[in-house]
Design a protein around this motif. Sequence first.
Motif, short mmCIF file in Angstrom:
data_model
loop_
_atom_site.label_atom_id
_atom_site.label_comp_id
_atom_site.label_asym_id
_atom_site.label_seq_id
_atom_site.Cartn_x
_atom_site.Cartn_y
_atom_site.Cartn_z
N PRO A 1 -0.64 3.47 -3.35
CA PRO A 1 -1.59 3.96 -2.41
C PRO A 1 -3.04 4.09 -3.51
O PRO A 1 -4.16 3.84 -2.96
CB PRO A 1 -1.45 5.34 -1.81
CG PRO A 1 -0.22 5.78 -2.55
CD PRO A 1 0.52 4.44 -3.17
N HIS B 1 -4.90 0.85 -4.24
CA HIS B 1 -5.77 0.51 -3.20
C HIS B 1 -6.89 1.19 -2.99
O HIS B 1 -8.00 0.71 -2.79
CB HIS B 1 -4.74 0.63 -1.91
CG HIS B 1 -3.69 -0.70 -1.82
ND1 HIS B 1 -4.41 -1.75 -1.08
CD2 HIS B 1 -2.47 -0.83 -2.36
CE1 HIS B 1 -3.10 -2.77 -1.11
NE2 HIS B 1 -2.21 -2.23 -1.84
N HIS B 2 -6.96 2.46 -3.27
CA HIS B 2 -7.70 3.55 -3.16
C HIS B 2 -8.96 3.23 -4.15
O HIS B 2 -10.06 3.53 -3.66
CB HIS B 2 -7.13 5.05 -3.40
CG HIS B 2 -8.18 5.93 -3.00
ND1 HIS B 2 -8.94 6.24 -1.83
CD2 HIS B 2 -8.91 6.90 -4.03
CE1 HIS B 2 -9.82 7.25 -1.96
NE2 HIS B 2 -9.67 7.71 -3.34
N ARG C 1 0.81 -1.09 -0.08
CA ARG C 1 -0.02 0.14 -0.05
C ARG C 1 0.73 1.30 0.00
O ARG C 1 0.49 2.44 -0.53
CB ARG C 1 -0.85 -0.05 1.12
CG ARG C 1 -1.85 1.11 1.35
CD ARG C 1 -2.88 1.12 2.63
NE ARG C 1 -3.61 0.11 2.49
CZ ARG C 1 -4.95 -0.02 2.06
NH1 ARG C 1 -5.28 1.27 1.41
NH2 ARG C 1 -5.92 -0.96 2.15
#
Length: 231
Positions: free
Chosen positions: A195, A198-199, A191
Amino acid sequence: MPRSSAGPRRRASHSLETVLDGAVALLDEAGEQALTFRALAARLGGGVGSIYWYVTGKDELLERAADHVLAPLLHAVEEQPSTADPLADIRASALMLFATVEQRQWLAGYFLRNTTVQPHALRLYELVGEHVMRLELTPRQSFHAVSAVFGFVIGTAADLGQRPSQEMLDGAVDRDSYLERTAEAWRALDRADYPFLHHVSGEFVGHDDADQFEAGLDLILAGLRQQAGRS
């Protein structure tokens, strides 16, 4: 106007419309690699020489075929009544173009490539441009605006029209399962390094392509609305 290749002119055995209809049929069935003069001549029941009566080579044939399939789209755009909001009119035209290109991925590579033999594409470009002119932008801003709209429509339609993976074609996995598997692979990444993936992984699963396209188009149009100072 019909043209011949260098050398003695041969008598044409087909009309230009028949040649283009045949070319489009081959393109729709198996893509650009299927369109050869030999295959087209066999489909039309004549000789290769009769095709050269109308086009100088494969590039021009593809350009004319691309323009040929835009005729009904152009008619629909011309029949579309203008509203008080030019951005709404641009959006409506863009949606119609998107639907046309998404159905024919080969079209994306030859859209507006040679306007000397693509009057339908050129007229479509003009009509969308006239809606942009109603925003009273500068010539540079107007050119960039139309380029952004057409570039997004053509590029996204071509991207969404890409050939599915072999396992999807074979029926080994359906679209939802394929997207879920991809999202799971994203979630397995660190992550801290990924990021964003993942978001958005949850949105990626089961997303609607048409909704994704319209959201992107609306972002472009919102920027144009702001640039034109329209609330």
